[in-house]
Structure formats: C-alpha cells, structure tokens
Design a protein around this motif. Structure first.
Motif, PDB file in Angstrom:
ATOM      1  N   LEU A 303       1.181  -0.948   0.271  1.00  0.00           N
ATOM      2  CA  LEU A 303      -0.050  -0.075  -0.272  1.00  0.00           C
ATOM      3  C   LEU A 303       0.849   1.405  -0.293  1.00  0.00           C
ATOM      4  O   LEU A 303       0.548   2.144  -0.880  1.00  0.00           O
ATOM      5  CB  LEU A 303      -0.456   0.560   1.448  1.00  0.00           C
ATOM      6  CG  LEU A 303      -2.135  -0.592   1.258  1.00  0.00           C
ATOM      7  CD1 LEU A 303      -3.067  -0.952   2.250  1.00  0.00           C
ATOM      8  CD2 LEU A 303      -3.166  -0.865   0.299  1.00  0.00           C
ATOM      9  N   ILE A 307       0.631   3.600  -3.394  1.00  0.00           N
ATOM     10  CA  ILE A 307      -0.018   5.011  -3.296  1.00  0.00           C
ATOM     11  C   ILE A 307       0.750   5.451  -3.299  1.00  0.00           C
ATOM     12  O   ILE A 307      -0.070   7.257  -4.024  1.00  0.00           O
ATOM     13  CB  ILE A 307      -1.148   5.006  -1.774  1.00  0.00           C
ATOM     14  CG1 ILE A 307      -2.066   3.404  -1.325  1.00  0.00           C
ATOM     15  CG2 ILE A 307      -1.840   6.022  -1.797  1.00  0.00           C
ATOM     16  CD1 ILE A 307      -2.360   3.639  -0.498  1.00  0.00           C
ATOM     17  N   TYR A 320       4.094   8.364   2.297  1.00  0.00           N
ATOM     18  CA  TYR A 320       3.058   7.282   1.693  1.00  0.00           C
ATOM     19  C   TYR A 320       4.798   6.783   1.491  1.00  0.00           C
ATOM     20  O   TYR A 320       4.771   4.715   2.341  1.00  0.00           O
ATOM     21  CB  TYR A 320       3.104   6.847   0.532  1.00  0.00           C
ATOM     22  CG  TYR A 320       1.621   7.216   0.787  1.00  0.00           C
ATOM     23  CD1 TYR A 320       0.668   6.645   0.996  1.00  0.00           C
ATOM     24  CD2 TYR A 320       0.600   9.076   0.431  1.00  0.00           C
ATOM     25  CE1 TYR A 320      -0.683   6.976   1.690  1.00  0.00           C
ATOM     26  CE2 TYR A 320      -0.400   9.100   0.491  1.00  0.00           C
ATOM     27  CZ  TYR A 320      -1.292   7.895   1.532  1.00  0.00           C
ATOM     28  OH  TYR A 320      -2.471   8.721   0.951  1.00  0.00           O
TER      29      TYR A 320
END
Length: 502
Positions: A303, A307, A320
């Motif tokens: 993830l 992202i 992120y």
C-alpha cells in the motif's frame, strides 16, 4: 520509598534524561518571561546544545554494565544505549531544521516548539530504557501528547489544524487499544515489570491461556501499528505529514517511528518470545504468530509504495514512502532472525540520514516557491547543482541503490528472511517487488531536477543549519553505504543485545 533507598540508586545512568528534562524546563521559563517581540531562534541553539551534551553523557555510559534502578522500571542496557544514539542524532537534526523554518503566515509559537520537542524526545528516551509497562506507557504518552501539539503549532494554517485533530483522534484510539492489550498482560500475570512478566509467562503452558495472551498480543500490535503508520492503520499519516511543520514531519517520520519500533521490540519480543506456543517443547508464541506480522509487513509495503505513485505533493509522497519503509523494518521483525536487532538498528540509522536530508532540501525549496508540489524541483540542478546532487543521493538511498546506506539496510533485512527455518521467500519477494515500484516515484523527482526546464530562475539560499543537516546526512549515507562495518563495529560493542533480558 525511604530517602536512604533513593540515595543508593545509581542516578548517573539517567544523566541524559536529566539533561534533557533540565534544558526543557529552562527553555519553558525563558520563553515565558522573554518579551513577545524578541526572536526565539537562539532558543534552538540552547536546545541543540542540551541534546549534544546529553549525547556526550550517553557515550560516556557505553562501557557501563547493565544497570537497573527504581525497582527495575528504568534499565540502561545495550538496547537502550544503541537506540538512544539514534534518538539523539535525530533530535539534533530536527533542531537544526527548525532553526530556519519560517512558514508563510509566520510562526508565533516558535519558543514552544523547542521545549515541546525536548519533552517528546524525553518520552522516546524513557521508552528505550523502560523495564515496566507503566513507565513504558508514560514515555509513550509523553511522546504522543507533545507530538499532537507540535503538529498543530501553525494555528493560523487550516491544514495544520485539521492534521492535529486527525492525529489526536487516531492517536487516542491507538493508545486505548494498546492500553487494553497491556491490561490483559497485567491481569494475567499480576505484575507490570517486563522482566517478571517474561519469567512468569515462560512457565505458562496451559493451552487455554494461549488465546487470552494471543488477544493481548494482537491488541498491543494493532495499537502500536498506528504509531508506526503501518497499513492498514496508516490513514492518519499522509494528512498529518502534509499539514505539520516540515521539521515536525521529519520528526514524526524518523524519530517518532524509531520510538515506535523501540516499544515493539522492548515489549513484544521480550514478553511474547518467552511464551511457549502449545507446550514446553514448542516454538514460542511469537514464532507461531509471525505469519500475521509478515502479512502486516507485506500489506504495509504494498500500500505504501503503490499509493505513493499517484502523489504530486512531495510531503504526502514521503509520507507514503515512510509507510513503505515501516513495512521493510517489519520484515525484519516478522522473520525474527538472529540478526533482527542489528538489521533494525542499521536500517533506522540509514533511514534517519536519508529522510532528514530529503526533508531539509524540501523545506528550502518549498519555502521559496510556497508550494510542495513536485514541480518545485523542476530544473533544480541548474539553480543549485549541489542541492540537486545531495537530493539525488538521498533518493538513491531511499530507493535502495548500491553504494548507499539504504541499500545495505535493505540487503540486511532481505538476507535475514532466508536465515530462518523455514525461509520467508514470499515476504522477501514482495520486498523486492515493492522496492522496484518505489523507483517510479523516487526517480520522478530525479526527472524534475535534471531533465525539466527551470520554472523559477531565482537562486536558492542555503541557511547554515540546512547546510549542516544536508552535509551530515549525505556524508553518512555514502559512508555507511560504502563502509557499513563502521556502524556495525560501533554496534558490536553492545554484544548483539545479549543483555536484553538480563
């Protein structure tokens, strides 16, 4: 407690904590009585001096044997010494960043930043040396509450207010879940001392008890996953990182994350590694639950990196990226190899250097253009060649390219996945795949710096504090990338954390 007993304690082992506490107290008094129109920047130098003096006092304690005081609630062991070095190094870099931070709307509460930051640092230090659930939780809350205020320090900036609110809510939930998990441990053992808990649980082999202890493990791990910004408990991180002042963002992404892994290792490894899974001859409970930790690490890496591909705001992109790097460190925790402590410590050192360097350059570039969009790096090589080269070093290290400290850190964790039996092939493959994915957004900044036309032709001024941060981080990133043995030789004097449970 009697005065005679208090005087018998070796208070010298707490000298770094006393120094930070004293400096924070003095700073708060100076800020209180200083005229409002006076510049608060000199307070940063005073705070920086306190951190350096505390680091020197810690280095003087490296040869001291394992010492426990206050009923074994405070421990100075190899684990505490090694991770406090990282905390002090990160603390010094944060203060250098804050020295030249000036948002567009101004910063009315600059004086408060310095002593609130020192209290947050003090909380992280207490976590590293804690030998008791109570002191561990007090240190965690001291770090958390100070961080909540630091995030919302830009009171006239709407995004900062939103970030602080989200951070308080998510942090409160995480704290409640963590405390709920700890309450099961205390209820089961009747003590809050971590060493006594480990000894007591080592004798608990009844299968019926395993479910309660497993529930305590998962509750504690979930609560701490919020602190680490590990997926799927990462939702707060991008917004908080974007809205917080840049030095605070750097602090949350490095120092606070280091403190999070400190409590994970100090609590979960020392307690749950001692619990037999289903019998005295079976692996420990921590080994039997490592697949769940591996799943958490895999989701976090996937993830975080995927992202990040869509982010235009560099702060959110690095947020992120920070999530993804938490996943890499969780790989070391999931494999539970004999090199776990060394691999985690070195990776956090490498991450500290490369991430602080990136945030230092972002702070300077974004301050001139009043934007954090990736386009502010367009043509940076023509505007400031040295800054572009330094940023390239940090990006290469974040991406894990050979010749940098980030590469060595990832290789150590990757190889650690194969030294256990059975080997973690799937987790290692995910780590490699997600690292390759990260090249896309890291090299996107590369393209802007070296291959895009200049949009803002003004020269970029380098404040002295930023120069020091970038120089130290770039030098360390290359030095530990080419000669990692220097860091490992320093770590070797701790005898690979053999006194972790003494």
């Amino acid at each position: 407690m009697e005065m005679e007993t208090l005087l018998k304690y070796e208070w010298g082992v707490m000298m770094p904590e006393f120094i930070i506490l004293g400096v924070a107290t003095i700073l708060s008094l100076i800020d209180l009585f200083m005229p409002k129109d006076r510049n608060r920047r000199p307070l940063a130098l005073f705070a920086l001096t306190g951190v350096v003096v505390a680091l020197v006092s810690l280095l003087s304690l490296l040869s001291v044997d394992v010492t426990s005081i206050l009923g074994d609630t405070f421990r100075l062991d190899s684990f505490a010494k090694a991770f406090k070095v990282l905390l002090f190094l990160g603390g010094a870099l944060v203060l250098l960043l804050s020295l030249h931070y000036e948002p567009q709307e101004g910063l009315l509460y600059r004086g408060e930043f310095y002593y609130l930051f020192l209290t947050a640092l003090l909380g992280a230090m207490m976590m590293a040396s804690s030998g008791d659930l109570i002191t561990l939780f007090v240190g965690l809350e001291l770090l958390s509450i100070s961080s909540y205020i630091l995030v919302g320090l830009r009171k006239k900036y709407a995004l900062a207010n939103e970030s602080a609110l989200k951070y308080v809510i998510s942090g409160g939930i995480a704290t409640a879940i963590t405390l709920f998990g700890m309450s099961y441990i205390f209820g089961f053992t009747g003590t809050t001392n971590i060493k006594e808990i480990a000894q007591y649980l080592n004798e608990t082999v009844d299968l019926g008890h395993q479910y309660v202890l497993a529930l305590a493990f998962f509750l504690t791990l979930i609560g701490l996953s919020f602190k680490l910004a590990a997926a799927p408990f990462h939702m707060w991180a991008p917004d908080v990182y974007q809205g917080a002042p840049t030095p605070v963002t750097a602090f949350l992404s490095v120092v606070s994350k280091t403190a999070g892994f400190v409590i994970v290792l100090r609590l979960l490894v020392s307690v749950f590694a001692q619990i037999p899974a289903e019998g005295s001859n079976s692996p420990s409970m921590l080994l039997s639950l490592q697949d769940y930790i591996a799943f958490l690490a895999a989701v976090t890496m996937i993830l975080g990196n995927t992202i990040a591909l869509k982010q235009r705001n560099v702060k959110r992109m690095l947020a992120y990226s920070s999530i993804a790097h938490a996943g890499y460190v969780l790989v070391a925790f999931a494999t539970l190899s004999m090199f776990m402590f060394d691999a985690v410590w070195f990776y956090l050192l490498a991450y500290l250097l490369m991430n602080f360097g990136a945030f230092a350059i972002l702070q300077v570039v974004s301050a001139q253009s009043q934007s954090e969009d990736i386009q502010v790096f367009a043509g940076l090589y023509k505007r400031s060649p040295m800054m572009a080269v330094a940023m390239a070093i940090f990006l290469l290290s974040l991406a894990g390219i050979p010749g940098t400290a980030g590469f060595i850190g990832k290789v150590n964790i990757f190889l650690g996945a194969f030294v256990t039996e059975p080997a973690h092939y799937v987790l290692a493959a995910i780590m490699i795949a997600t690292t390759v994915v990260s090249y896309v957004y890291y090299f996107g900044i590369f393209v802007q710096m070296f291959f895009r036309p200049v949009e803002d032709k003004r020269k970029i001024e380098w404040p002295i504090g930023i120069i020091v941060v970038v120089a130290v981080c770039a030098f360390g990133t290359i030095l530990f990338g080419l000669f990692p043995s220097i860091a490992y030789d320093f770590l070797g004097q701790f005898d690979h954390f053999s006194d972790f449970l003494q």
